[in-house]
Design a protein around this motif. Structure first.
Motif, PDB file in Angstrom:
ATOM      1  N   VAL A 135     -19.542   5.608  -5.725  1.00 48.91           N
ATOM      2  CA  VAL A 135     -19.744   4.215  -5.325  1.00 48.91           C
ATOM      3  C   VAL A 135     -18.634   3.759  -4.379  1.00 48.91           C
ATOM      4  CG1 VAL A 135     -19.739   1.827  -6.193  1.00 48.91           C
ATOM      5  CG2 VAL A 135     -21.073   3.589  -7.375  1.00 48.91           C
ATOM      6  N   ALA A 136     -17.383   4.100  -4.720  1.00 50.51           N
ATOM      7  CA  ALA A 136     -16.268   3.631  -3.902  1.00 50.51           C
ATOM      8  C   ALA A 136     -15.030   4.496  -4.102  1.00 50.51           C
ATOM      9  CB  ALA A 136     -15.931   2.182  -4.249  1.00 50.51           C
ATOM     10  N   ASN A 137     -14.231   4.566  -3.062  1.00 53.30           N
ATOM     11  CA  ASN A 137     -12.874   5.104  -3.145  1.00 53.30           C
ATOM     12  C   ASN A 137     -11.919   3.911  -3.089  1.00 53.30           C
ATOM     13  OD1 ASN A 137     -13.929   7.717  -2.900  1.00 53.30           O
ATOM     14  ND2 ASN A 137     -13.758   7.664  -0.670  1.00 53.30           N
ATOM     15  N   VAL A 138     -10.880   3.940  -3.899  1.00 57.90           N
ATOM     16  CA  VAL A 138      -9.864   2.887  -3.844  1.00 57.90           C
ATOM     17  C   VAL A 138      -8.520   3.547  -3.565  1.00 57.90           C
ATOM     18  CG1 VAL A 138      -8.641   1.097  -5.137  1.00 57.90           C
ATOM     19  CG2 VAL A 138     -11.124   1.301  -5.353  1.00 57.90           C
ATOM     20  N   PRO A 139      -7.886   3.210  -2.437  1.00 56.90           N
ATOM     21  CA  PRO A 139      -6.607   3.839  -2.104  1.00 56.90           C
ATOM     22  C   PRO A 139      -5.508   3.441  -3.081  1.00 56.90           C
ATOM     23  CG  PRO A 139      -7.530   2.620  -0.228  1.00 56.90           C
ATOM     24  CD  PRO A 139      -8.305   2.241  -1.428  1.00 56.90           C
ATOM     25  N   ASN A 140      -4.543   4.330  -3.251  1.00 53.36           N
ATOM     26  CA  ASN A 140      -3.284   3.958  -3.883  1.00 53.36           C
ATOM     27  C   ASN A 140      -2.289   3.713  -2.757  1.00 53.36           C
ATOM     28  OD1 ASN A 140      -4.225   4.271  -6.519  1.00 53.36           O
ATOM     29  ND2 ASN A 140      -3.777   6.449  -6.517  1.00 53.36           N
ATOM     30  N   LEU A 141      -1.407   2.748  -2.979  1.00 51.48           N
ATOM     31  CA  LEU A 141      -0.426   2.383  -1.967  1.00 51.48           C
ATOM     32  C   LEU A 141       0.963   2.760  -2.473  1.00 51.48           C
ATOM     33  CD1 LEU A 141      -0.599   0.891   0.783  1.00 51.48           C
ATOM     34  CD2 LEU A 141      -0.118  -1.238  -0.439  1.00 51.48           C
ATOM     35  N   LEU A 142       1.744   3.406  -1.625  1.00 53.48           N
ATOM     36  CA  LEU A 142       3.147   3.692  -1.946  1.00 53.48           C
ATOM     37  C   LEU A 142       3.952   2.482  -1.493  1.00 53.48           C
ATOM     38  CD1 LEU A 142       5.716   5.291  -2.615  1.00 53.48           C
ATOM     39  CD2 LEU A 142       5.411   6.553  -0.484  1.00 53.48           C
ATOM     40  N   VAL A 143       4.511   1.756  -2.474  1.00 49.81           N
ATOM     41  CA  VAL A 143       5.275   0.547  -2.170  1.00 49.81           C
ATOM     42  C   VAL A 143       6.691   0.683  -2.728  1.00 49.81           C
ATOM     43  CG1 VAL A 143       3.366  -1.092  -1.976  1.00 49.81           C
ATOM     44  CG2 VAL A 143       4.270  -0.553  -4.225  1.00 49.81           C
ATOM     45  N   ALA A 144       7.631   0.006  -2.076  1.00 51.79           N
ATOM     46  CA  ALA A 144       9.022   0.043  -2.519  1.00 51.79           C
ATOM     47  C   ALA A 144       9.582  -1.375  -2.616  1.00 51.79           C
ATOM     48  CB  ALA A 144       9.868   0.847  -1.528  1.00 51.79           C
ATOM     49  N   ASN A 145      10.576  -1.536  -3.463  1.00 52.37           N
ATOM     50  CA  ASN A 145      11.321  -2.786  -3.460  1.00 52.37           C
ATOM     51  C   ASN A 145      12.081  -2.859  -2.122  1.00 52.37           C
ATOM     52  OD1 ASN A 145      13.914  -4.423  -3.928  1.00 52.37           O
ATOM     53  ND2 ASN A 145      12.652  -4.959  -5.689  1.00 52.37           N
ATOM     54  N   PRO A 146      12.057  -4.020  -1.451  1.00 53.91           N
ATOM     55  CA  PRO A 146      12.696  -4.121  -0.130  1.00 53.91           C
ATOM     56  C   PRO A 146      14.198  -3.818  -0.127  1.00 53.91           C
ATOM     57  CG  PRO A 146      11.262  -6.015  -0.531  1.00 53.91           C
ATOM     58  CD  PRO A 146      11.362  -5.270  -1.824  1.00 53.91           C
ATOM     59  N   GLN A 147      14.830  -3.839  -1.315  1.00 53.04           N
ATOM     60  CA  GLN A 147      16.268  -3.531  -1.367  1.00 53.04           C
ATOM     61  C   GLN A 147      16.560  -2.029  -1.288  1.00 53.04           C
ATOM     62  OE1 GLN A 147      18.461  -5.669  -4.527  1.00 53.04           O
ATOM     63  NE2 GLN A 147      16.715  -7.064  -4.669  1.00 53.04           N
ATOM     64  N   GLN A 148      15.528  -1.195  -1.406  1.00 52.97           N
ATOM     65  CA  GLN A 148      15.733   0.250  -1.342  1.00 52.97           C
ATOM     66  C   GLN A 148      16.113   0.659   0.084  1.00 52.97           C
ATOM     67  OE1 GLN A 148      15.850   2.382  -3.953  1.00 52.97           O
ATOM     68  NE2 GLN A 148      15.596   0.541  -5.215  1.00 52.97           N
ATOM     69  N   PRO A 149      16.949   1.712   0.221  1.00 53.78           N
ATOM     70  CA  PRO A 149      17.496   2.067   1.544  1.00 53.78           C
ATOM     71  C   PRO A 149      16.584   2.931   2.410  1.00 53.78           C
ATOM     72  CG  PRO A 149      18.445   3.489  -0.127  1.00 53.78           C
ATOM     73  CD  PRO A 149      17.538   2.533  -0.853  1.00 53.78           C
ATOM     74  N   PHE A 150      15.269   2.838   2.231  1.00 54.42           N
ATOM     75  CA  PHE A 150      14.357   3.621   3.074  1.00 54.42           C
ATOM     76  C   PHE A 150      13.125   2.774   3.393  1.00 54.42           C
ATOM     77  CE2 PHE A 150      14.337   4.982  -1.401  1.00 54.42           C
ATOM     78  CZ  PHE A 150      13.098   4.511  -1.820  1.00 54.42           C
ATOM     79  N   LYS A 151      12.597   3.002   4.583  1.00 56.05           N
ATOM     80  CA  LYS A 151      11.449   2.208   5.036  1.00 56.05           C
ATOM     81  C   LYS A 151      10.245   3.069   5.394  1.00 56.05           C
ATOM     82  CE  LYS A 151      14.217  -1.614   6.867  1.00 56.05           C
ATOM     83  NZ  LYS A 151      14.581  -2.405   8.063  1.00 56.05           N
ATOM     84  N   THR A 152      10.465   4.376   5.519  1.00 60.03           N
ATOM     85  CA  THR A 152       9.388   5.291   5.922  1.00 60.03           C
ATOM     86  C   THR A 152       9.348   6.483   4.975  1.00 60.03           C
ATOM     87  OG1 THR A 152      10.823   6.621   7.345  1.00 60.03           O
ATOM     88  CG2 THR A 152       9.759   4.680   8.348  1.00 60.03           C
ATOM     89  N   VAL A 153       8.270   7.260   5.053  1.00 66.25           N
ATOM     90  CA  VAL A 153       8.140   8.468   4.224  1.00 66.25           C
ATOM     91  C   VAL A 153       9.248   9.482   4.542  1.00 66.25           C
ATOM     92  CG1 VAL A 153       6.679  10.478   3.725  1.00 66.25           C
ATOM     93  CG2 VAL A 153       5.677   8.187   3.747  1.00 66.25           C
ATOM     94  N   PRO A 154       9.529   9.803   5.826  1.00 65.35           N
ATOM     95  CA  PRO A 154      10.617  10.757   6.110  1.00 65.35           C
ATOM     96  C   PRO A 154      11.974  10.271   5.581  1.00 65.35           C
ATOM     97  CG  PRO A 154       9.234  10.497   8.046  1.00 65.35           C
ATOM     98  CD  PRO A 154       8.784   9.458   7.064  1.00 65.35           C
ATOM     99  N   GLU A 155      12.248   8.968   5.710  1.00 59.77           N
ATOM    100  CA  GLU A 155      13.518   8.419   5.198  1.00 59.77           C
ATOM    101  C   GLU A 155      13.582   8.549   3.673  1.00 59.77           C
ATOM    102  OE1 GLU A 155      13.965   4.386   6.526  1.00 59.77           O
ATOM    103  OE2 GLU A 155      14.220   4.940   8.635  1.00 59.77           O
ATOM    104  N   MET A 156      12.441   8.304   3.004  1.00 56.77           N
ATOM    105  CA  MET A 156      12.400   8.401   1.548  1.00 56.77           C
ATOM    106  C   MET A 156      12.599   9.848   1.089  1.00 56.77           C
ATOM    107  SD  MET A 156       9.508   6.952  -1.075  1.00 56.77           S
ATOM    108  CE  MET A 156       8.639   8.372  -1.708  1.00 56.77           C
ATOM    109  N   ILE A 157      11.963  10.790   1.780  1.00 52.11           N
ATOM    110  CA  ILE A 157      12.116  12.215   1.439  1.00 52.11           C
ATOM    111  C   ILE A 157      13.573  12.652   1.629  1.00 52.11           C
ATOM    112  CG2 ILE A 157      11.495  14.572   2.145  1.00 52.11           C
ATOM    113  CD1 ILE A 157       8.652  13.486   2.744  1.00 52.11           C
TER     114      ILE A 157
END
Length: 337
Positions: A135-157
């Protein structure tokens, strides 16, 4: 007429009568299936939802049920049977009469994850059901608290590799799709994110807003309001394609983990022994429902992606998802009684 002649006449008559009865019996063996399917449905149809009212599974079942009722000409009612990660509702629907009057709103959990996660399953997700359609796919979202020191996937890795185990991620509970989205990220990005399970999405999001946990993989409807208000930072989406709801947010695959894809999905199934003519009638009706622009818009408004596929396509999809999540569960070491 002699006695022997009378006896032969009696036997011939009896054989003819038996032959007529046999042909009638053969006819009735064939007729009910077709006749039943032609008449079906003659009473309300129930959709079993294996989670409590108000969640995504329930919302989708009620939406589809409303329009399916119009196509079938009978009321479609939703029955919530929550518990054991969806297994209580799954068992109830699997053992229901296979007559087309009990359907099941299955999920990635009930049909593809639980068989690997639970030591004992009360039903077989593949053998006990006849798939009708996703019937439907529902995405999961990767979210962070804005105080964390990374803004992108490469920075987080990069941060995770420099600080093993320091990034903790919350989820609505062990074995839920958001938990396994994180475990899949661990294995594919070769990092060590620490899982913190919660009893539901709401308390996890509360701790994420308070920076008690660093990040979270969660169903989009739960976190998108906080992303829009700026209280959470959307880093990436778990599906293969970007979401029209957040077109500027990249997928995890395009942001640095090629081949990554995880999502929650929902689909309708019937008990396995349901007659094929009834299944055909149901899948035909559902195809019309899911092609309806109003239904597609309402699913999209929930942050979902509408899907309309054949029973064979849905069956193949379930098998591929079972294999995929089986590996993730095994590598994560997650297990439930």
């Amino acid at each position: 007429m002699t006695t022997s002649t009378h006896h032969r006449t009696f036997l011939t008559g009896r054989r003819k009568a038996l032959a007529v009865l046999a042909s009638l019996a053969a006819g009735t063996a064939v007729l009910p299936g077709a006749a039943f399917a032609q008449a079906y449905p003659t009473k309300p149809v129930t959709i079993v939802v294996p989670f409590s009212a108000g969640g995504t599974t329930d919302i989708l079942a009620r939406l589809v049920g409303q329009y399916l009722s119009t196509e079938l000409g009978q009321p479609v009612v939703v029955e919530n049977k929550a518990g054991a990660g969806g297994n209580i509702g799954g068992q109830y629907a699997a053992k229901a009469a296979a007559d087309g009057y009990t359907l099941f709103m299955g999920t990635v959990g009930t049909q593809a994850i639980n068989a690997s996660l639970y030591k004992k399953m009360p039903f077989d997700p593949i053998k006990d059901f006849a798939p009708l359609t996703r019937v439907a796919n529902v995405p999961n979202l990767l979210v962070a608290n804005p105080q964390q020191p990374f803004k992108t996937v490469p920075e987080m890795i990069a941060y995770a590799k420099a600080n093993p185990g320091k990034i903790n991620f919350g989820s609505p509970g062990n074995g839920a799709s958001p938990h396994l989205s994180g475990e899949l990220f661990n294995s594919m990005a070769k990092v060590e994110l620490t899982h913190i399970p919660y009893k539901g999405s709401a308390p996890a999001v509360t701790d994420l807003l308070g920076n008690q946990i660093a990040i979270m993989f969660d169903n989009m409807p739960s976190v998108i309001p906080h992303v829009r208000s700026g209280k959470l930072r959307a880093i990436a989406i778990t599906t293969a394609k970007r979401s029209p709801e957040l077109p500027d947010v990249p997928t995890i695959a395009e942001a640095g983990v090629p081949g990554y894809e995880a999502m929650s999905w929902f689909g309708l199934l019937a008990p396995a022994a349901t007659p094929k003519p009834v299944l055909d009638k149901l899948s035909g009706a559902l195809a019309k429902v899911l092609a309806n622009p109003e239904v597609k818009k309402k699913i999209a408004d929930q942050g979902g992606e509408p899907v309309n596929e054949t029973p064979a396509q849905f069956a193949a999809f379930i098998k591929s998802e079972s294999a995929k999540w089986g590996k993730v569960v095994k590598s994560s070491g997650a297990s439930l009684d």
